[in-house]
Scaffold this active site. Structure first.
Site, PDB file in Angstrom:
ATOM      1  N   LYS A 115     -81.941 -82.540 -11.009  1.00  0.00           N
ATOM      2  CA  LYS A 115     -82.767 -82.479  -9.803  1.00  0.00           C
ATOM      3  C   LYS A 115     -82.925 -81.050  -9.293  1.00  0.00           C
ATOM      4  O   LYS A 115     -83.950 -80.700  -8.717  1.00  0.00           O
ATOM      5  CB  LYS A 115     -82.196 -83.379  -8.706  1.00  0.00           C
ATOM      6  CG  LYS A 115     -82.368 -84.850  -9.018  1.00  0.00           C
ATOM      7  CD  LYS A 115     -82.188 -85.726  -7.801  1.00  0.00           C
ATOM      8  CE  LYS A 115     -82.453 -87.183  -8.163  1.00  0.00           C
ATOM      9  NZ  LYS A 115     -81.972 -88.119  -7.158  1.00  0.00           N
ATOM     10  N   LYS A 217     -86.361 -92.198 -18.791  1.00  0.00           N
ATOM     11  CA  LYS A 217     -86.078 -93.224 -17.783  1.00  0.00           C
ATOM     12  C   LYS A 217     -87.337 -93.531 -16.957  1.00  0.00           C
ATOM     13  O   LYS A 217     -88.088 -92.617 -16.633  1.00  0.00           O
ATOM     14  CB  LYS A 217     -84.974 -92.667 -16.861  1.00  0.00           C
ATOM     15  CG  LYS A 217     -84.311 -93.671 -15.968  1.00  0.00           C
ATOM     16  CD  LYS A 217     -83.193 -93.020 -15.169  1.00  0.00           C
ATOM     17  CE  LYS A 217     -83.731 -92.121 -14.070  1.00  0.00           C
ATOM     18  NZ  LYS A 217     -82.713 -91.696 -13.097  1.00  0.00           N
ATOM     19  N   LYS A 220     -89.334 -92.787 -10.247  1.00  0.00           N
ATOM     20  CA  LYS A 220     -90.284 -92.603  -9.146  1.00  0.00           C
ATOM     21  C   LYS A 220     -91.025 -91.283  -9.284  1.00  0.00           C
ATOM     22  O   LYS A 220     -92.118 -91.122  -8.771  1.00  0.00           O
ATOM     23  CB  LYS A 220     -89.536 -92.547  -7.805  1.00  0.00           C
ATOM     24  CG  LYS A 220     -88.838 -93.826  -7.395  1.00  0.00           C
ATOM     25  CD  LYS A 220     -87.904 -93.580  -6.197  1.00  0.00           C
ATOM     26  CE  LYS A 220     -87.048 -94.804  -5.913  1.00  0.00           C
ATOM     27  NZ  LYS A 220     -85.951 -94.573  -4.986  1.00  0.00           N
TER      28      LYS A 220
HETATM   29  P1  TYM Z   1     -81.866 -94.706  -6.375  1.00  0.00           P
HETATM   30  O1  TYM Z   1     -82.480 -94.916  -5.048  1.00  0.00           O
HETATM   31  O2  TYM Z   1     -82.339 -93.575  -7.220  1.00  0.00           O
HETATM   32  O3  TYM Z   1     -82.018 -96.000  -7.263  1.00  0.00           O
HETATM   33  C1  TYM Z   1     -81.635 -97.270  -6.761  1.00  0.00           C
HETATM   34  C2  TYM Z   1     -81.005 -98.093  -7.859  1.00  0.00           C
HETATM   35  O4  TYM Z   1     -81.918 -98.269  -8.933  1.00  0.00           O
HETATM   36  C3  TYM Z   1     -81.279 -97.927 -10.159  1.00  0.00           C
HETATM   37  N1  TYM Z   1     -82.287 -97.386 -11.083  1.00  0.00           N
HETATM   38  C4  TYM Z   1     -82.490 -97.852 -12.320  1.00  0.00           C
HETATM   39  N2  TYM Z   1     -81.892 -98.839 -13.015  1.00  0.00           N
HETATM   40  C5  TYM Z   1     -82.344 -99.070 -14.255  1.00  0.00           C
HETATM   41  N3  TYM Z   1     -83.367 -98.361 -14.833  1.00  0.00           N
HETATM   42  C6  TYM Z   1     -83.989 -97.370 -14.178  1.00  0.00           C
HETATM   43  N4  TYM Z   1     -84.984 -96.700 -14.744  1.00  0.00           N
HETATM   44  C7  TYM Z   1     -83.550 -97.059 -12.855  1.00  0.00           C
HETATM   45  N5  TYM Z   1     -83.938 -96.160 -11.914  1.00  0.00           N
HETATM   46  C8  TYM Z   1     -83.152 -96.372 -10.847  1.00  0.00           C
HETATM   47  C9  TYM Z   1     -80.240 -96.889  -9.775  1.00  0.00           C
HETATM   48  O5  TYM Z   1     -79.220 -96.791 -10.741  1.00  0.00           O
HETATM   49  C10 TYM Z   1     -79.746 -97.424  -8.455  1.00  0.00           C
HETATM   50  O6  TYM Z   1     -78.749 -98.408  -8.659  1.00  0.00           O
HETATM   51  N6  TYM Z   1     -77.420 -92.567  -5.658  1.00  0.00           N
HETATM   52  C11 TYM Z   1     -78.138 -93.825  -5.562  1.00  0.00           C
HETATM   53  C12 TYM Z   1     -78.159 -94.406  -4.150  1.00  0.00           C
HETATM   54  C13 TYM Z   1     -76.818 -94.539  -3.517  1.00  0.00           C
HETATM   55  C14 TYM Z   1     -75.808 -95.488  -3.861  1.00  0.00           C
HETATM   56  C15 TYM Z   1     -74.749 -95.260  -2.928  1.00  0.00           C
HETATM   57  C16 TYM Z   1     -75.703 -96.454  -4.849  1.00  0.00           C
HETATM   58  C17 TYM Z   1     -76.342 -93.829  -2.461  1.00  0.00           C
HETATM   59  N7  TYM Z   1     -75.118 -94.275  -2.100  1.00  0.00           N
HETATM   60  C18 TYM Z   1     -73.573 -96.029  -2.999  1.00  0.00           C
HETATM   61  C19 TYM Z   1     -74.520 -97.205  -4.896  1.00  0.00           C
HETATM   62  C20 TYM Z   1     -73.489 -96.986  -3.975  1.00  0.00           C
HETATM   63  C21 TYM Z   1     -79.575 -93.587  -5.994  1.00  0.00           C
HETATM   64  O7  TYM Z   1     -80.049 -92.476  -5.993  1.00  0.00           O
HETATM   65  O8  TYM Z   1     -80.267 -94.666  -6.236  1.00  0.00           O
END
Ligand code: TYM
Length: 354
Positions: A115, A217, A220
């Protein structure tokens, strides 16, 4: 020998459109876990500041993730749905974790490297500390299980490292409080205040890939909207994107092994399996030997069947922002109560006067 009370926690950032990766890698699992667990699902709005400080429409983004949770089937009465900024204890524990985590650990985080890109000097301190806030999100409730996509695995390993170091550094302070639990980590007995969280990553689609390139992957931030299916896409868009998805010229194999070296085929079969609540092997026993000209229309039908009701319910909910806000306020109040209990214990363990 005690045990931590099982608790499921996960978070989703309010940035950009939710896509099929978020749904299959995370939200669909959130829904399934509700049946037998106490669950907390959080819209992590503080995290959304790490890459970009000023957002065009932060309230709409927060409400739309909340609407997706509810539309997918999360019950905000039985469980807790809230946004992170309503519980200031997350940021407070994150500060303590900033003092626990080592620079060497943070420097290994691949998501930060991705990032931040080439010009790391211009990345925010928040982006660097992001995984420490994530650890705090989870551990401020002493949560034990975290459903996420595979891309979050390294962050959860860091969460365990932070918990372990806190437990060991403060072990003699934790003991007299009676708040700790005797656990073994590997071979080592530890008197722990924070649990060693277990990531829940398995399933047929832990990493949903781009429809345009099976080695990247689904994300977004991909500039091509054809690379992903958004939860808000209508039936026409879903159908067009799947029909245009990259494939290879061969028929589908009959065994999972036959997907090796065929990333696009593997991805589409994984998506089908996750949407149908089947294994890839079951999907291939139905479609093995068939061409994509047969498989793709079936995938279009299944995707629309699963996503259209979610899409419609999201739109209905988004038309009533005051209802969504009331869900978040109620969840926020219940979350705050739990978080404050932990923080009081943490303050006592550290020795802050209160
Ligand atoms: P975020 O908002 O990027 O994504 C949310 C969830 O979607 C999953 N994900 C995917 N799973 C499979 N294939 C994909 N292409 C894909 N893209 C996204 C992510 O793995 C995630 O589970 N850091 C986290 C948010 C967060 C969090 C936490 C999660 C903040 N605090 C505490 C768990 C526990 C994130 O950026 O998710």
């Amino acid at each position: 020998m005690g045990e931590f009370k099982p608790l499921v926690f996960s978070g989703v950032q309010p940035t950009g459109n939710l896509h099929l990766g978020n749904y299959l890698g995370a939200i669909r699992k959130f829904v399934a876990l509700q049946e037998n667990n106490d669950c907390m699902y959080c819209v992590v709005d503080l995290h959304a500041l790490t890459a970009q400080l000023v957002h065009d429409d932060m309230p709409t983004q927060i409400r739309s993730i909340t609407a997706a949770f509810l539309a997918a089937g999360i019950d905000p009465k039985q469980h807790i749905v809230f946004n992170q900024s309503q519980v200031p204890q997350h940021a407070e524990l994150a500060w303590i974790f900033n003092c626990v985590a080592r620079l060497g650990w943070m420097n290994r985080m691949t998501q930060f490297k991705d990032k931040a890109g080439k010009d790391r000097e211009q990345a925010s301190l928040g982006l660097y500390a992001y995984p420490s806030l994530m650890a705090a999100d989870i551990l401020v409730y002493r949560a034990t299980h975290v459903p996420v996509g595979e891309d979050q695995k390294q962050h959860l390993e860091l969460t365990r490292d932070i918990a372990m170091k806190f437990n060991i550094d403060f072990m003699e302070k934790i003991r007299p409080t009676g708040l700790g639990v005797d656990i073994t980590v590997g071979e080592e007995p530890v008197h722990a205040y924070f649990p060693m969280v277990e990531p829940l990553i398995d399933g047929p689609a832990p990493r949903v890939m781009s429809l345009k390139d099976g080695t990247k992957k689904m994300s977004k931030s991909d500039p091509s909207d054809l690379s992903r299916i958004n939860l808000m896409d209508d039936a026409d868009a879903i159908s067009r994107k799947i029909r245009k998805a990259k494939t290879d010229p061969d028929a589908l194999p009959s065994e999972v092994d036959g997907l090796k070296g065929r990333p696009e085929a593997d991805n589409l079969v994984g998506i089908f399996a996750a949407l149908a609540d089947k294994t890839k092997a079951e999907v291939l026993s139905e479609f093995g030997g068939q061409q994509f000209s047969v498989f793709k229309p079936a995938l279009v039908d299944l995707s629309i069947e699963v996503l259209a009701p979610i899409n419609a319910e999201m739109r209905r909910l988004m038309a009533d922002p005051s209802y969504i806000d009331s869900v978040l306020r109620d969840g926020g109040a219940r979350a705050r109560e739990r978080a404050e209990k932990t923080m009081n214990e943490v303050r006592d363990i550290i020795g802050f006067v209160r």
